[in-house]
Design an enzyme around this catalytic site. Structure first.
Site, PDB file in Angstrom:
ATOM      1  CB  CYS A 136      -0.915  -0.019   1.224  1.00  0.00           C
ATOM      2  SG  CYS A 136      -1.934   1.449   1.387  1.00  0.00           S
ATOM      3  CB  CYS A 139      -0.514   2.474   4.089  1.00  0.00           C
ATOM      4  SG  CYS A 139      -2.079   1.899   3.531  1.00  0.00           S
ATOM      5  CG  ASP A 140       3.067   1.118   4.267  1.00  0.00           C
ATOM      6  OD1 ASP A 140       2.455   1.542   5.265  1.00  0.00           O
ATOM      7  OD2 ASP A 140       2.940  -0.019   3.829  1.00  0.00           O
TER       8      ASP A 140
END
Lengths: 309, 109
Positions: A136, A139-140
């Site tokens: 992701c 997200c990261d």
């Protein structure tokens, strides 16, 4: 025959399930949507959705889902938190078993369990997940400020998220096993125009290397040449796998990849059971058609319930 | 109310809240820009209610607190780490299901 608790159970709360929920609530069906975490699905992994009509400036994946959930809630859609572990669908009363052992029954079921990012299946991938291996980018990405990262894959997600990652990373290398990208021309154009995005085509990942965190990827060119690319993070964006562990795949006639075929009304091979969204066997996996399928399926459910009555 | 038993931990009180806790501690590393983190939010809230008095359920915003995630090599969120007696017992990444988290905590009680 014992009677069913619900008219309809919708399993999974991504765009397809939430739209089905909206239509079911507006049709005054006695329906419940079951979701294992909270509503969302894969669109939550997307930073920005630019191709859902009605949002001329685009909208974040999270905000779009939030609005869909609020819209369904406005018409009184009931939602329940929990994982379905098994489904007994062949009888007129469909029976769903939850992870705590309880059961739910309904006359009809809409399967909207979706899909998830696929694993590549190379050494180091599982061990280093969360320690540099990510599925992701949204997200990261912020963990990779001023670092160098690799993106594995050649489709839209890989190419678009590679561009997204340049907001943080100094250099993003897209590694794809074929000699050309599958991404749409407009996505490719954005990526080619970005000087931080580099491409390694015709190249496969052999393993992910690192002790306490990712240190690099071992690569092999399709002509046999081996090389090592030092990176701090690896984003696996190689497509999706169906969330089908709880489904009776044989009864539903799942395709060889584990997705569920339906007709144009979203009916599966089992009467009273529809499948919508990314779990469906289909070519196009966009938020807009997932939503459309949710609406179509509820109309098919209504027709099915009328026949029962 | 659901969620009011979740303890919000920062870099400055991490040692006191987590490492020196008598109870096992589940720490959820999250950030406001992370969709899957939001998705497991309600699960974390439920865990805090269900394990009230038996385990401490905590969250840390990685935007405001860079030191602790760095110390534990966290490069993805949501990451959930279970601590007991100041040691890492188990670490999982991604929006995992509630059953897996319940099993993880129950094992450490």
């Amino acid at each position: 025959m014992s009677s069913a608790e619900y008219d309809l159970i919708i399993v999974g709360g991504g765009p397809a399930g939430l739209t089905a929920g909206l239509y079911a609530a507006r049709a005054m069906l006695n329906a419940v949507l079951v979701e294992k975490g909270a509503v969302g699905g894969q669109v939550l992994l997307t930073d920005w959705v630019d191709n859902y009509p009605g949002f001329p400036e685009g909208i974040s994946g999270f905000e779009l889902i939030d609005k869909m959930a609020a819209q369904a809630a406005r018409f009184g859609l009931k939602t329940m938190l929990g994982s379905v572990t098994a489904m007994d669908l062949n009888d007129p009363v469909k029976r769903l078993t939850m992870e705590d052992g309880s059961q739910l029954t309904a006359k009809a079921v809409i399967i909207s369990t979706g899909a998830r990012p696929k694993q590549l299946g190379v050494p180091g991938e599982v061990e280093l997940t969360g320690k540099g291996v990510s599925y992701c980018a949204t997200c990261d990405g912020p963990f990779y400020r001023n670092r160098e990262v690799a993106v594995i894959g050649g489709g839209n997600t890989a190419v678009e998220e590679a561009v997204f990652l340049t907001r943080f990373a100094d250099k993003v290398t897209v590694i794809h096993r074929r000699n050309e990208l599958r991404a749409t021309k407009i996505s490719q154009k954005h990526a080619f125009a970005n000087e931080k995005v580099h491409f390694l085509l015709d190249t496969q990942v052999q393993s992910i290397v690192g002790k306490d965190g990712v240190e690099g990827v071992q690569l092999k060119n399709n002509n046999g040449e081996e090389s090592f690319l030092p990176v701090y993070g690896v984003f696996m964006l190689i497509g999706t796998a169906p969330n089908n562990e709880m489904l009776p795949l044989d009864d539903l006639g799942a395709d060889s990849y584990g997705f569920i075929p339906t007709d144009g009304e979203m009916r599966t091979s089992i009467p009273g059971v529809m499948a919508v969204g990314d779990i469906r066997s289909k070519a196009v996996r966009q938020v807009v058609n997932a939503a459309g399928e949710g609406a179509v399926a509820v109309l098919a459910v209504e027709e099915y319930l009328q026949q029962l009555a | 109310m659901a969620g009011d038993k979740v303890v919000h931990v920062s870099d400055s009180d991490f040692a006191a809240q987590v490492m020196e806790s008598d109870l096992p501690v589940l720490l959820d590393f999250w950030a406001p820009w992370c969709g899957p983190c939001k998705a497991i939010g309600p699960v974390i809230d439920e865990l805090a209610d269900e394990f009230d008095g038996k385990a401490k359920i905590t969250k840390m915003n990685v935007d405001d607190n860079p030191a602790t995630p760095g110390k534990f090599g966290v490069r993805a969120i949501p990451t959930l780490i279970l601590f007991k007696g100041g040691e890492v017992v188990e670490q999982v990444t991604g929006a995992v299901g509630k059953a897996q988290l319940v099993a993880m905590i129950t094992k450490a009680l």
